[in-house]
Design an enzyme around this catalytic site. Structure first.
Site, PDB file in Angstrom:
ATOM      1  N   SER A  25       0.827  -1.207   0.000  1.00 14.90           N
ATOM      2  CA  SER A  25       0.000   0.000   0.000  1.00 14.90           C
ATOM      3  C   SER A  25       0.862   1.259   0.000  1.00 14.90           C
ATOM      4  O   SER A  25       0.341   2.375  -0.014  1.00 14.90           O
ATOM      5  CB  SER A  25      -0.916   0.007   1.230  1.00 14.90           C
ATOM      6  OG  SER A  25      -0.168  -0.157   2.418  1.00 14.90           O
ATOM      7  N   ASN A 112      -2.095  -2.646  13.035  1.00 17.31           N
ATOM      8  CA  ASN A 112      -3.560  -2.564  12.997  1.00 17.31           C
ATOM      9  C   ASN A 112      -4.097  -1.352  13.770  1.00 17.31           C
ATOM     10  O   ASN A 112      -5.010  -0.672  13.301  1.00 17.31           O
ATOM     11  CB  ASN A 112      -4.179  -3.853  13.559  1.00 17.31           C
ATOM     12  CG  ASN A 112      -3.853  -5.056  12.700  1.00 17.31           C
ATOM     13  OD1 ASN A 112      -3.289  -4.904  11.613  1.00 17.31           O
ATOM     14  ND2 ASN A 112      -4.183  -6.244  13.176  1.00 17.31           N
ATOM     15  N   HIS A 158     -40.803  22.268 -10.245  1.00 17.00           N
ATOM     16  CA  HIS A 158     -40.836  21.474 -11.492  1.00 17.00           C
ATOM     17  C   HIS A 158     -40.134  22.203 -12.647  1.00 17.00           C
ATOM     18  O   HIS A 158     -40.461  21.973 -13.806  1.00 17.00           O
ATOM     19  CB  HIS A 158     -42.273  21.134 -11.900  1.00 17.00           C
ATOM     20  CG  HIS A 158     -43.113  20.645 -10.771  1.00 17.00           C
ATOM     21  ND1 HIS A 158     -43.155  19.318 -10.380  1.00 17.00           N
ATOM     22  CD2 HIS A 158     -43.921  21.307  -9.895  1.00 17.00           C
ATOM     23  CE1 HIS A 158     -43.965  19.184  -9.337  1.00 17.00           C
ATOM     24  NE2 HIS A 158     -44.442  20.385  -9.009  1.00 17.00           N
ATOM     25  N   SER A 279     -14.630  27.289 -26.604  1.00 19.36           N
ATOM     26  CA  SER A 279     -14.655  26.094 -27.443  1.00 19.36           C
ATOM     27  C   SER A 279     -13.552  26.204 -28.476  1.00 19.36           C
ATOM     28  O   SER A 279     -13.248  27.298 -28.960  1.00 19.36           O
ATOM     29  CB  SER A 279     -16.014  25.990 -28.136  1.00 19.36           C
ATOM     30  OG  SER A 279     -15.895  25.215 -29.310  1.00 19.36           O
ATOM     31  N   LYS A 285     -18.628  30.536 -27.852  1.00 12.03           N
ATOM     32  CA  LYS A 285     -18.919  29.790 -26.639  1.00 12.03           C
ATOM     33  C   LYS A 285     -18.237  30.304 -25.379  1.00 12.03           C
ATOM     34  O   LYS A 285     -17.091  30.744 -25.414  1.00 12.03           O
ATOM     35  CB  LYS A 285     -18.468  28.330 -26.828  1.00 12.03           C
ATOM     36  CG  LYS A 285     -19.391  27.554 -27.727  1.00 12.03           C
ATOM     37  CD  LYS A 285     -20.650  27.214 -26.988  1.00 12.03           C
ATOM     38  CE  LYS A 285     -21.225  25.933 -27.559  1.00 12.03           C
ATOM     39  NZ  LYS A 285     -22.300  25.443 -26.740  1.00 12.03           N
ATOM     40  N   ASN A 287     -18.332  28.348 -21.847  1.00 12.35           N
ATOM     41  CA  ASN A 287     -18.930  27.182 -21.203  1.00 12.35           C
ATOM     42  C   ASN A 287     -18.644  27.140 -19.705  1.00 12.35           C
ATOM     43  O   ASN A 287     -17.513  27.382 -19.282  1.00 12.35           O
ATOM     44  CB  ASN A 287     -18.388  25.893 -21.840  1.00 12.35           C
ATOM     45  CG  ASN A 287     -18.760  25.790 -23.311  1.00 12.35           C
ATOM     46  OD1 ASN A 287     -19.842  26.209 -23.712  1.00 12.35           O
ATOM     47  ND2 ASN A 287     -17.861  25.250 -24.107  1.00 12.35           N
ATOM     48  N   GLU A 292     -20.054  22.291 -14.382  1.00 15.97           N
ATOM     49  CA  GLU A 292     -20.374  20.939 -14.848  1.00 15.97           C
ATOM     50  C   GLU A 292     -19.560  19.887 -14.103  1.00 15.97           C
ATOM     51  O   GLU A 292     -20.059  18.805 -13.778  1.00 15.97           O
ATOM     52  CB  GLU A 292     -20.135  20.841 -16.358  1.00 15.97           C
ATOM     53  CG  GLU A 292     -21.160  21.653 -17.132  1.00 15.97           C
ATOM     54  CD  GLU A 292     -20.832  21.786 -18.623  1.00 15.97           C
ATOM     55  OE1 GLU A 292     -21.775  21.943 -19.396  1.00 15.97           O
ATOM     56  OE2 GLU A 292     -19.647  21.745 -19.000  1.00 15.97           O
ATOM     57  N   LYS A 327      -8.278   3.255   1.565  1.00 12.83           N
ATOM     58  CA  LYS A 327      -7.501   4.499   1.418  1.00 12.83           C
ATOM     59  C   LYS A 327      -7.703   5.238   0.114  1.00 12.83           C
ATOM     60  O   LYS A 327      -8.033   6.425   0.104  1.00 12.83           O
ATOM     61  CB  LYS A 327      -6.025   4.205   1.641  1.00 12.83           C
ATOM     62  CG  LYS A 327      -5.773   3.827   3.075  1.00 12.83           C
ATOM     63  CD  LYS A 327      -4.366   3.482   3.385  1.00 12.83           C
ATOM     64  CE  LYS A 327      -4.343   2.864   4.761  1.00 12.83           C
ATOM     65  NZ  LYS A 327      -5.214   1.639   4.849  1.00 12.83           N
TER      66      LYS A 327
HETATM   67  N1  ARG Z   1      -1.365  -1.397   5.148  1.00 10.02           N
HETATM   68  C1  ARG Z   1      -2.322  -1.842   6.101  1.00 10.02           C
HETATM   69  C2  ARG Z   1      -3.637  -1.087   5.888  1.00 10.02           C
HETATM   70  O1  ARG Z   1      -3.645  -0.225   5.103  1.00 10.02           O
HETATM   71  C3  ARG Z   1      -1.823  -1.597   7.475  1.00 10.02           C
HETATM   72  C4  ARG Z   1      -2.263  -2.609   8.456  1.00 10.02           C
HETATM   73  C5  ARG Z   1      -1.694  -3.898   8.098  1.00 10.02           C
HETATM   74  N2  ARG Z   1      -1.874  -4.865   9.111  1.00 10.02           N
HETATM   75  C6  ARG Z   1      -1.650  -6.132   8.881  1.00 10.02           C
HETATM   76  N3  ARG Z   1      -1.853  -6.945   9.847  1.00 10.02           N
HETATM   77  N4  ARG Z   1      -1.294  -6.588   7.712  1.00 10.02           N
HETATM   78  O2  ARG Z   1      -4.635  -1.362   6.493  1.00 10.02           O
END
Ligand code: ARG
Length: 461
Positions: A25, A112, A158, A279, A285, A287, A292, A327
């Site tokens: 990640s 965690n 409406h 445009s 134009k 716009n 939008e 994320k």
């Molecule tokens: N990269 C993990 C997340 O985004 C962090 C927690 C990972 N924990 C684990 N036991 N693999 O949630």
């Protein structure tokens, strides 16, 4: 070391290439580096205060973390995919820099509880920024409303001309919606502002930690109550995304109105070159692209909410790697809502009404028909339902003649209701209609000015 440098003890071989790729990640969670480092500072300060690590180790850890923060800020830090995420990238670098004390940092802690503290810290800052943005939007709306408290335009239901209103009143409607959006954000912030550090992997820790101290150092109101809930729950993210969705839906409605007002059929407002595009082929134009795009953003943001709800749906307790998928959609949605708010504040400040076009639009669609019916009730004592019927016949008559209600003669009107007098013409102009709407929350210009003053106090005080 074979396998992973963090858990090589049990592993003989490294991950396959695709395993490393799906697992990592770091590509997106490096955004959390400041929060991750702040969390580690607080955690190590607490460990030292409780005598779990020495003060010398704590100082070394803090020095190391400061250097790492600098390295990242200056683009000198080498993020490694093999180290998966921001937590392990920072920790591994800390060990490189300071050796053994760095290896003591992860005592009584898990990724965690760490990741969710990082996320709460990050989102808390973003909410604060978003609230500032929404406040700026409210200022723009209220300023514009006050400046144009007297400008008449058709109010629609409406998308059919309904009753005359003022442009200021119309804009203040959005100041109210924005106020509730800010209220929802504040609620969400309140609920997320608890610290998960110390929940460790899921069950808490056997070390004699002080979770209140960690919470306080990080500006949280208190530690979370239950260690399993701490690492398993993502409802603060869902709550934020639901709130952001509602806010973006509000913005999309104003955006759509700006698009409509900018058409040459309506021509109710001007937007400067700052918020329009040309445009490449049609030279005439101008716009409203920003409007939008604001209109389109709820798709992304609701998409993020839907995605997040589906990631968590049916997940057994407690942490599951699925949760790493929280994320990217959240980051994307935060950017989308922040941009929408800023663009809308800019457009509201920039736009100028064209009162003559708005006034001309009031000549069509019989927007003072309700005023005529109200006159029949007030002056002749007709029950409203009967007055409605009489007015309907007069509207039909005007429609057949191709004129406005005020252009019917008194004699013509009296063929429908003999007791009508000349006085009726006093309520048939849009100006009179709007001036008469003095009930609390109504559109009379004096009400709009008072409402704008109250809005300043209520929202900006
Ligand atoms: N990269 C993990 C997340 O985004 C962090 C927690 C990972 N924990 C684990 N036991 N693999 O949630």
């Amino acid at each position: 070391m074979s396998g992973n440098e963090m858990w090589g003890g049990r592993f003989a071989a490294g991950p396959s290439e695709v395993m490393e790729k799906i697992n990592a990640s770091i590509g997106f969670d490096k955004k959390l580096f400041r929060q991750d480092i702040a969390g580690s500072r607080a955690h190590s300060a607490m460990l030292a205060a409780r005598g779990i690590i020495s003060e010398a180790d704590r100082d070394a850890i803090h020095d190391g973390l400061n250097s790492i923060e600098k390295e990242i800020e200056e683009g000198r830090f080498e993020f490694k995919v093999a180290l998966e995420d921001i937590h392990m990238n920072v920790e591994a670098r800390l060990r490189d820099l300071i050796g053994e004390p760095g290896a003591r940092l992860h005592t009584g802690r898990s990724r965690n509880d760490q990741v969710i503290t990082d996320m709460r810290l990050w989102l808390r800052d973003e909410i604060d920024g978003l609230d500032k943005g929404l406040e700026a939007l409210q200022i723009a709306l209220i300023d514009k409303a006050e400046a144009h408290a007297d400008v008449l335009m058709p109010g629609y239901t409406h998308l059919q001309s309904a009753q005359p209103v003022t442009f200021g009143h119309h804009l203040l409607a959005y100041a109210e919606m924005t106020g509730r959006d800010r209220g929802r954000l504040a609620d969400c912030r309140k609920r997320l502002n608890e610290c998960t550090l110390g929940a460790a992997a899921l069950a808490g820790t056997s070390f004699d930690i002080d979770r209140s101290m960690t919470a306080e150092l990080l500006g949280f109101d208190r530690p979370t109550e239950n260690s399993m809930d701490s690492v398993a729950s993502r409802d603060f993210i869902m709550e934020f995304l639901a709130t952001a969705t509602i806010c973006s839906v509000h913005l999309s409605r104003l955006a759509e109105e700006i698009v409509i007002w900018m058409t040459d059929r309506f021509g109710f407002i001007e937007l400067s070159d700052a918020f329009t595009t040309g445009s490449s082929i049609m030279p005439q134009k101008k716009n409203p692209d920003a409007a939008e795009l604001v209109r389109a953003k709820p798709g992304r943001i609701l998409g993020a909410f839907t995605g997040m709800a589906l990631v968590v749906k049916g997940l057994p307790m407690t942490f599951n790697k699925d949760m790493q998928e929280d994320k990217e959609p959240l980051f994307d949605a935060v950017e989308a809502i922040a941009l929408s708010v800023a663009a809308m504040a800019g457009m509201v400040t920039d736009m100028e009404p064209r009162p003559e076009r708005m006034r001309a639009a009031l000549e069509a669609g019989f927007p003072t028909a309700t005023d005529l019916a109200d006159w029949l009730v007030r002056v002749l004592g007709l029950p409203f339902r009967d007055a409605h019927h009489v007015t309907g016949r007069l509207v039909k008559m005007a429609e057949d003649k191709g004129c406005d209600l005020a252009d019917l003669s008194l004699e013509e009107m009296q063929t429908v209701e003999a007791r009508i007098t000349d006085d009726i013409f006093s309520v048939l102009t849009p100006e009179a209609s709007v001036a008469s709407r003095t009930s609390f929350g109504g559109t009379a210009p004096e009400n709009v000015r008072a409402a704008a003053a109250r809005a300043r106090q209520r929202f900006l005080g």
